[in-house]
Motif scaffolding. Structure first.
Motif, mmCIF file in Angstrom:
data_model
loop_
_atom_site.group_PDB
_atom_site.id
_atom_site.type_symbol
_atom_site.label_atom_id
_atom_site.label_comp_id
_atom_site.label_asym_id
_atom_site.label_seq_id
_atom_site.Cartn_x
_atom_site.Cartn_y
_atom_site.Cartn_z
ATOM 1 N N ASP A 62 16.685 -0.884 -4.004
ATOM 2 C CA ASP A 62 15.653 -1.353 -4.936
ATOM 3 C C ASP A 62 14.319 -1.493 -4.223
ATOM 4 O OD1 ASP A 62 17.370 -1.564 -7.131
ATOM 5 O OD2 ASP A 62 18.071 -3.526 -6.481
ATOM 6 N N ASN A 63 13.926 -0.468 -3.506
ATOM 7 C CA ASN A 63 12.715 -0.610 -2.700
ATOM 8 C C ASN A 63 11.496 0.114 -3.270
ATOM 9 O OD1 ASN A 63 13.584 1.945 -2.175
ATOM 10 N ND2 ASN A 63 14.282 1.513 -0.088
ATOM 11 N N VAL A 64 11.587 0.558 -4.533
ATOM 12 C CA VAL A 64 10.390 1.083 -5.203
ATOM 13 C C VAL A 64 10.254 0.405 -6.567
ATOM 14 C CG1 VAL A 64 10.518 3.339 -4.095
ATOM 15 C CG2 VAL A 64 11.641 2.984 -6.290
ATOM 16 N N PHE A 65 9.064 0.556 -7.158
ATOM 17 C CA PHE A 65 8.861 0.093 -8.534
ATOM 18 C C PHE A 65 9.108 1.288 -9.444
ATOM 19 C CE2 PHE A 65 5.914 -2.496 -5.944
ATOM 20 C CZ PHE A 65 6.498 -3.731 -6.164
ATOM 21 N N PRO A 66 10.264 1.359 -10.094
ATOM 22 C CA PRO A 66 10.643 2.609 -10.755
ATOM 23 C C PRO A 66 9.705 3.057 -11.872
ATOM 24 C CG PRO A 66 12.235 0.849 -11.199
ATOM 25 C CD PRO A 66 11.313 0.350 -10.141
ATOM 26 N N SER A 67 9.094 2.132 -12.607
ATOM 27 C CA SER A 67 8.295 2.606 -13.741
ATOM 28 C C SER A 67 6.849 2.873 -13.331
ATOM 29 C CB SER A 67 8.367 1.623 -14.907
ATOM 30 O OG SER A 67 7.540 0.529 -14.672
ATOM 31 N N LEU A 68 6.519 2.601 -12.075
ATOM 32 C CA LEU A 68 5.169 2.911 -11.594
ATOM 33 C C LEU A 68 5.173 4.305 -10.957
ATOM 34 C CD1 LEU A 68 4.803 -0.099 -12.120
ATOM 35 C CD2 LEU A 68 3.571 -0.276 -9.975
ATOM 36 N N GLU A 127 0.755 4.521 -7.764
ATOM 37 C CA GLU A 127 0.689 3.088 -8.076
ATOM 38 C C GLU A 127 1.588 2.277 -7.151
ATOM 39 O OE1 GLU A 127 -0.311 3.285 -12.866
ATOM 40 O OE2 GLU A 127 1.758 3.369 -12.193
ATOM 41 N N GLU A 170 -0.404 1.741 -4.157
ATOM 42 C CA GLU A 170 -1.454 0.741 -4.388
ATOM 43 C C GLU A 170 -0.899 -0.677 -4.315
ATOM 44 O OE1 GLU A 170 -3.332 1.722 -8.094
ATOM 45 O OE2 GLU A 170 -3.784 3.743 -7.391
ATOM 46 N N MET A 171 0.318 -0.847 -4.831
ATOM 47 C CA MET A 171 0.911 -2.177 -4.803
ATOM 48 C C MET A 171 1.169 -2.633 -3.368
ATOM 49 S SD MET A 171 1.019 -3.434 -7.729
ATOM 50 C CE MET A 171 -0.508 -2.593 -8.049
ATOM 51 N N PHE A 178 -1.855 -4.504 -2.181
ATOM 52 C CA PHE A 178 -2.383 -5.461 -3.160
ATOM 53 C C PHE A 178 -3.290 -6.499 -2.517
ATOM 54 C CE2 PHE A 178 -2.420 -9.218 -5.771
ATOM 55 C CZ PHE A 178 -2.543 -8.708 -7.046
ATOM 56 N N ARG A 209 4.690 2.790 0.880
ATOM 57 C CA ARG A 209 4.177 1.522 0.340
ATOM 58 C C ARG A 209 3.997 0.513 1.465
ATOM 59 N NH1 ARG A 209 8.195 -1.415 -0.662
ATOM 60 N NH2 ARG A 209 7.314 -2.994 0.682
#
Lengths: 234, 402, 352
Positions: free
Chosen positions: A87-93, A97, A100-101, A104, A147
């Protein structure tokens, strides 16, 4: 002076002690690897260093600063970034993006930093507008590492970067770790794939039952008969 | 006067005797406890009936009846939430369906002039107990229908589904005239054992016993109903205490504590959760029946989320979830607070009037404000409630591995 | 959980494939289309004209716009903060009554023809939105934050939200009583013909326009601004957001301000379209949650799609069903979704 110094670290989950008096050091610009059997507390050590677990005893110093008990978002600002195993990415981004996170905490444009990551991972540059959730395991691992690199960390923590990847991709990921390190970032990684990570590491720690049992230069450990017998299947 | 007090005390004695018997230490043989408890309970009841003025007594009795009905609801919720961790915020649905089912089963179809302005789908004219059983069955079936598709999903989906079913049940009883007289109240719900206070008396009762109740007038009926309501609470309580200490009860707690471990131990988690949900709903349905026969006339407004769901939740949390005695205590304590607050609001009328001329009429809503604050306070500062969860001995944890 | 059981049951492959097919996105969309066609057929069988059905559909889209304002906030709060916010409906009510309060303070202006409301309502809308957002944030600071610190499970958060809902409602009761209210009494609200004999009130067109505008602004915020992206990231993976150094407190604050603000606007719009009642928000909760789950929890655009579907189905059902059953119809759709595809239209498999 060492970049990261962990001394006598004891911690665990709830009542259960997982790490007992762990000691390790990461010098600037080096790759340090932690290997050991399942349940030895490898991932726990990473989490404790990154502030996801409060230390019960012992100290964690980053540079000269004591960071034991600091929250992850504070530690990030000091220049240490962490890539979890799953779970090391933001799947819907999108890929972009996601990067970019990673930056932050910085204000202002992140364009330059993104380009640097894209230089390192050309494959991500082609897919910058794709949603991370739709990518393959290897690509996702690259997004996650990218990231974490957005803040130009002095130290990058990688939790089993090759887990669940096809052999070809494993080689690619290790190559990328070498590239990242070559750009001056120190790496502390936990790996199942002991042989490969020892080949890569400047220094390695063998973790058994929550404490460090053996340590030495990566190549020395590769040749060490006991380590070989225990973890390299040799 | 003395005769009436005797008859009333006989009716009041039941809960007091039960409490007294429970209070005695466990090493006293149960026969002795029962006898001593009965004697003590009856003695207290007699003194109370003799000493307390009738007006206040009537108030106390009606308070205790409603408290008992809420206690039944809270016990039902305790099976679902306290022991199994199921989040039901549609208590109103099971309460309402129980009440209307029992009402339909026990009333007779309106005839003559009444038929012109009162409609109902059916009226069997069956006895009270048949109504109670039907209420439990109806609530249980509804719980199966709701729980079946939702209990295997995320836990908060159940909450949404129960809100939905409560709204749906309320809408149906509000809008379907043919079913239970639509928005108008369904009237004429029979009072069980009313013959005790009527003149010819109960034919089936042996004459000497019947003679005991002779001094009671129809206005004394609440005493009879209090005995029935407290009997309900005691029976449900005893059955649940038994069940919760049985292997089934252990499985429930295992599921609540650690779903994955329970599944690994070979327990069909979804099935166990459904069982607990249905059992809790059946008890709520019984509470509905109890309510209907006390009110005599019911309509959909009695089953809104505030009275039928929210108060019950605060009761259980106040008393202590996971503890049947806590559920009962919470029900009576919060009902006491709720009714007591009404007095306070009355007293505060002049102050409210000084703030705004509209406020005295809206004073009762101060109680809602207070209860909502109380709920948040319990959640934040006293999540265990007044008594807290009952601890079970380690035998339970061993049972889990099996 | 369901997956654990399925694996244990060791079902044969074909049945698993069948189940996957039934639970696919296409199947759900087809099912919803079927529901709509069924409703039309039922209405047609009862002699409802096509024109009437078309106006009901248009009306449904407008209702969907209002619902979307509530549902988007609900889904953001659900996705980002993991709070099933049972106080969301009451936040909408709160917004409506705050606007009513403002109207009693302001001098009544002339209505902006052809609408029934004056410029003062627009001004109040701008004031009410942040106020409702702040109310939500206040509730978070006083209640949810402490529960989060204790790592309370989501049902405890839901319970606290329920307490918040009743708290808000009691304040509304105390302030305004239980009666029906209207923003403007005695103003005629004639319907005008839109096209092909479809008649709507100008107010309803305004409501739809405003809903679309607000949703577009939200789209810009979520897609273009750093905070918007951080909100989506947190909804995706809150732990990763924290370890990436995302300012989670800021995300929480903005989620409440935006979610509450949209709810406030939705409440004012709903009250403008119908009337004000203290219980209106509670009744809206079922359609809101249905929209959110239909469109997948945490997905703002999904909530919009869900709200439009719920709005159209709700309105269409009134062709032959007592309109009072609207929330019940929304609930029926919800049950269908839970049965076939609990993760909603845009969800990933195993997401629920």
């Amino acid at each position: 002076m060492a970049l990261l110094t962990v001394e006598g670290l004891t911690t665990g989950y709830g009542e259960m002690e997982v790490l007992r008096s762990l000691t390790l050091r990461v010098e600037p610009g080096r790759i340090v690897s932690i290997i050991g059997p399942n349940g030895a507390g490898k991932s726990t050590a990473m989490k404790a260093v990154f502030g996801l677990l409060k230390p019960w005893q012992g100290s964690i110093r980053f540079g000269e600063r004591e960071i034991g008990g600091l929250s992850p978002d504070r530690i990030v600002r000091l220049g240490m970034c962490y890539v979890p195993q799953t779970d090391n990415v933001f799947p819907s981004l999108t890929v972009e993006e996601n990067l970019e996170m990673g930056a932050f905490v910085l204000s202002g444009s992140t364009k330059e930093r993104k380009e640097r990551v894209f230089d390192l991972f050309p494959r991500l540059a082609e897919r910058r507008r794709q949603r991370a959730g739709k990518m393959s395991g290897g690509e996702r691992q690259m997004v996650a590492m990218g990231r974490a690199l957005m803040l130009d960390p002095k130290l990058l923590l990688l939790d089993e970067p090759s887990a669940g990847l096809a052999p070809l991709l494993v080689d690619l990921i290790f190559e990328k770790v070498r590239d990242i390190n070559a750009s001056g970032v120190a790496v502390l990684m936990v790996e199942q794939n002991a042989r490969k990570s020892l080949e890569l590491a400047d220094h390695a720690y063998v973790l058994v039952g929550g404490s460090n049992a053996i340590d030495g230069a990566g190549h020395d450990l590769l040749g060490d008969p006991e380590v070989g017998r225990l973890y390299l299947g040799g | 006067m003395g005769d009436a007090a005797l008859a009333k005390s006989l009716l009041l004695a039941l809960p007091l005797a039960f409490l007294a018997a429970r209070a005695l230490p466990a090493r006293v043989p149960w026969i002795a406890r029962a006898l001593l408890g009965a004697a003590a309970g009856w003695a207290v009841a007699f003194v109370v009936a003799l000493v307390v003025p009738p007006g206040q007594m009537a108030y106390l009795v009606s308070f205790a009846i409603v408290g008992s009905i809420y206690a039944v609801l809270a016990l039902g919720l305790n099976v679902q939430w306290g022991y199994t961790g199921l989040f039901n915020i549609g208590i109103a649905a099971f309460f309402a369906i129980g009440a209307f089912t029992s009402a339909l089963v026990t009333t007779s179809m309106p005839t003559g002039a009444a038929a012109a302005f009162s409609q109902q789908a059916f009226g069997l004219g069956a006895p009270f107990l048949a109504g109670v059983v039907a209420a439990g069955v109806a609530a249980g079936v509804l719980a199966l229908l709701v729980g079946g598709p939702t209990l295997r999903l995320r836990e908060d989906y159940l909450a949404i589904a129960t809100i939905g079913i409560a709204e749906l049940v309320r809408l149906v009883f509000q809008n379907e005239r043919w079913l239970a007289n639509g928005p108008q109240p369904l009237r004429g719900i029979p009072q069980p054992l009313a013959c005790l206070v009527r003149d010819p008396g109960c034919g089936w009762l042996p004459p000497p016993l019947a003679a005991l109740f002779d001094p009671l007038a129809p206005r004394d009926y609440p005493y009879v109903y209090l005995a029935i309501a407290t009997l309900f609470v005691i029976v449900v309580y005893l059955v649940l205490e038994r069940a919760i200490r049985s292997p089934w009860g252990r499985v429930l707690r295992a599921v609540r504590e650690d779903e994955a471990a329970a599944a690994m131990a070979g327990k069909d988690v979804a099935r166990v959760r459904l069982q607990a949900f249905v059992v809790g709903a059946v008890i709520m349905g019984l509470g509905g029946a109890l309510y209907a026969h006390y009110m005599i006339a019911i309509d959909y407004t009695h089953f809104d989320a505030l009275y039928a769901t929210f108060l019950v939740w605060v009761m259980l949390m106040l008393g202590g979830s996971g503890n049947n005695r806590g559920a009962i205590l919470g029900a009576f304590a919060l009902w006491g607070v709720w009714t007591g607050a009404a007095f306070l609001v009355d007293l505060a009328r002049p102050v409210l009037a000084a703030i705004s001329s509209d406020l005295p009429a809206r004073g009762p809503y101060l109680r809602l404000l207070f209860i909502a604050l109380l709920m948040l306070f319990i959640l934040l500062y006293r999540p265990k409630g007044l008594i807290g969860e009952e601890r079970f001995v380690s035998r339970d944890s061993q049972g889990r591995d099996g | 959980m369901a997956r654990v059981l399925a694996r244990r049951a060791g079902g044969p492959r074909p049945s698993a494939r069948l189940r996957r097919a039934i639970g696919s996105r296409t199947a759900l969309v087809a099912l919803l289309a079927l529901v709509l066609v069924g409703l039309w057929w039922l209405a047609g069988a009862q002699g409802v004209t096509g024109q009437r059905l078309l106006s009901l559909a248009v009306r449904g889209v407008m209702l969907g716009g209002i619902l979307a304002l509530g549902a988007i906030g609900l889904t953001l709060i659900f996705g980002v903060l993991r709070i099933p916010n049972f106080a969301h409906g009451d936040l909408m009510t709160w917004g409506a009554y705050l606007a009513l309060f403002g109207l009693t303070l302001l001098p009544a202006g002339q209505p902006l023809a052809p609408f029934s409301f004056g410029a003062e309502l627009l001004l109040l809308l701008v004031l009410v939105m942040p106020l409702v957002g702040l109310t939500g944030y206040l509730l978070d600071r006083l209640v949810f934050r402490r529960l989060r610190a204790r790592r309370a499970p989501s049902v405890i958060l839901a319970m606290a939200a329920l307490g918040g809902a009743f708290l808000l409602r009691s304040v509304i009761y105390l302030g305004w009583g239980a009666d029906f209210r209207n923003f403007y009494t005695g103003r005629p609200r004639p319907a005008v013909e839109l096209f092909a004999g479809i008649r709507v009130r100008p107010d309803q067109l305004f409501i739809l326009g405003l809903a679309l505008l607000l949703i577009f602004l939200l789209y810009l915020l979520l897609e273009r601004s750093k905070m918007g992206k951080a909100m989506r990231a947190t909804a995706d993976n809150a732990d990763l957001a924290r370890i990436s150094g995302i300012d989670t407190e800021g995300v929480i604050r903005w989620t409440w301000l935006i979610g509450g603000g949209l709810a406030g606007a939705g409440g004012v719009m709903f009250a403008l379209d119908t009337q004000l009642r203290p219980e209106m928000g509670w009744w809206l909760m079922l359609p809101l949650f249905s929209s959110v789950i239909l469109g997948t929890i945490g997905n703002a655009y999904g909530a919009l799609v869900g709200a439009l579907i719920i709005g159209v189905v709700w309105q269409t059902s009134t062709a032959f069903l007592n309109p009072a059953y609207g929330p019940g119809v929304a609930f029926a759709v919800l049950i269908l979704v839970l049965l076939f595809r609990p993760q909603g239209i845009f969800g990933r498999p195993g997401g629920a």
